[in-house]
Design an enzyme around this catalytic site. Structure first.
Site, PDB file in Angstrom:
ATOM      1  CG  ASP A  30     -64.772  88.216 -15.513  1.00 21.28           C
ATOM      2  OD1 ASP A  30     -65.041  87.670 -16.601  1.00 21.28           O
ATOM      3  OD2 ASP A  30     -65.281  87.874 -14.438  1.00 21.28           O
ATOM      4  CE1 TYR A 252     -69.646  69.707 -34.223  1.00 21.32           C
ATOM      5  CE2 TYR A 252     -69.990  71.132 -36.120  1.00 21.32           C
ATOM      6  CZ  TYR A 252     -69.522  70.940 -34.847  1.00 21.32           C
ATOM      7  OH  TYR A 252     -68.916  71.972 -34.188  1.00 21.32           O
ATOM      8  CB  CYS A 263     -72.422  76.861 -28.535  1.00 23.73           C
ATOM      9  SG  CYS A 263     -71.091  78.009 -28.117  1.00 23.73           S
ATOM     10  CE  LYS A 319     -64.444  70.316 -29.468  1.00 22.87           C
ATOM     11  NZ  LYS A 319     -64.572  71.392 -30.480  1.00 22.87           N
TER      12      LYS A 319
END
Length: 430
Positions: A30, A252, A263, A319
């Site tokens: 990274d 969902y 996303c 969430k």
């Protein structure tokens, strides 16, 4: 296998930990040295249940290392996994510059290394991206490189379980050596492995996320219509999801809050940009962001209609089980309420305890720079002083806190939480 993982965000960190648990040797890469230091010491750079323990086990077993050097990682690895970010551009398209830059760097490093090498793109990208990566790699390396696409289906908050127990593993490639390498990599993952054309694999990821976005919006719109007719949309959907013969999943399909996260908004945006570019009409997909935004507006309007000015929001991340605030509908809701003069206080322990890094930190500084002033770790005062409460996450702690709510305080539940009988619960799409 010796595996280099480029990009140590959610996908990269979880992939590294889970592959190391299976005996592979991982080197994370990274550009952020802090992330590398955390991974190398067995600490997770993100909030994810169980990830700290898994990383520490890998480090102590000598199977996880980290570096900022691309050449060091390529020299170490037989297989490279690219999981760097593909953020949205202002026009809704994908910014693939990070992906292409990493592929260029890997290709250059391969000039100093003999023998075959496999590159696996795991970053979410539209069809044709893997082919472009292969061209960049081969041009930079001056020789052939084996390339595949391997979409991830990891949900934040349950990503380790999703990695260990997936519905399937998808490998997109036309290269037999890339296929063989990925079969070896996932040999002990208990799931069917499907080898498909590269572009099919790339499209599956977007189709899955678009379908999830469709289900959330569809349930909210049905719930809204049902409520207008005196029907509880939750009762309707509880019957709809029992019809599994037509491949309906309960996930969902419930009236509630808007979708968010790193996303669904980005992937729907990318599909819409693709449709515009190709001059294709996709009315349903085009309606998703508008309807999703409207759902946030409905919640804000419902709260404001009570006349409440001291508002408590339980849950800020998109969430439960994550600290990710990117595209969180709760963030937009808080912004709306503050903009209309409300005094907002927030409880979200994951966000409060997290060290904000990378995209998450940038998002906070841009969208909600005063978040630290809004967060509190005194939940009792949050409940006692509130004139209205919005619950955006289904957490047991929030259910317990609601036991102390006065009967005259409206509670807007958009998460399907267990609510004490004396609480004045109000829905928006049900």
């Amino acid at each position: 296998m010796n595996v280099a993982v480029f990009g140590l965000g959610y996908v990269g960190a979880v992939t590294s930990a889970c592959l190391a648990q299976r005996g592979h040797h991982l080197m994370g890469v990274d550009v952020n040295p802090l992330k590398c230091d955390m991974i190398a010491s067995g600490r997770s750079p993100i909030i994810e249940t169980g990830l700290d323990d898994l990383l520490l086990q890998g480090v102590q077993a000598g199977r996880i290392h980290a570096t900022t050097s691309v050449s060091e990682a390529v020299a170490f690895a037989d297989l490279s996994i690219v999981s760097v970010g593909t953020p949205s551009l202002p026009n809704g398209g994908l910014d693939l510059s990070y992906v292409y830059r990493v592929c260029e760097q890997i290709g250059q490093a391969l000039r100093d290394k003999a023998g075959p090498h496999v590159l696996v793109l795991r970053s979410t990208a539209l069809p044709g991206t893997t082919d472009a990566c292969g061209e960049i790699l081969r041009r930079a390396a001056g020789r052939d490189v084996h390339v595949a696409f391997n979409p991830e289906f990891l949900r934040e908050g349950s990503s380790i379980r999703d990695f260990d127990q997936p519905a399937y593993t998808i490998v997109g490639t036309e290269d037999p050596q890339a296929e063989a390498a990925l079969r070896e990599l996932y040999a002990d993952v208990p799931a069917p492995l499907h080898v498909v054309p590269t572009r099919v694999a790339e499209m599956v990821k977007y189709t899955a996320n678009a379908f999830h976005a469709v289900k959330i919006t569809f349930a909210n719109e049905i719930g809204l219509l049902a409520r207008q007719m005196g029907v509880d949309g939750r009762d309707v959907m509880s019957l709809i999801v029992q019809d599994t013969k037509l491949n309906v999943s309960p996930a969902y399909l419930r009236p509630g809050f808007a979708y968010g996260g790193s996303c669904l908004p980005k992937d729907v945006s990318a599909l819409l940009h693709l449709a515009r570019r190709e001059e294709l009409s996709v009315p349903l997909l085009a309606s998703l962001p508008r309807s999703n935004h409207a759902q946030i507006e409905r919640v804000a309007d419902a709260v404001l209609a009570t006349g409440a000015r001291r508002v408590t929001v339980l849950g800020l991340a998109f969430k439960a089980g994550t600290d990710d605030l990117r595209e969180s509908p709760a963030v937009e809701l808080v912004e709306r309420l503050i903009g209309r003069g409300c005094d907002v206080r927030i409880l979200d322990r994951a966000v409060q305890s997290a060290t904000l890094l990378g995209a998450n930190r940038e998002y906070i500084e841009r969208r909600l720079p005063h978040v630290s002033c809004l967060l509190t770790d005194d939940p009792e005062s949050l409940i006692h002083d509130a004139q209205a409460i919005v619950v955006t996450q289904n957490q047991k702690e929030f259910s317990r806190l609601l036991e102390g709510v006065r009967p005259d305080v409206p509670v807007f539940d958009v998460a399907g939480i267990a609510v004490p009988a004396h609480v004045q619960v109000q829905g928006v799409a049900w």
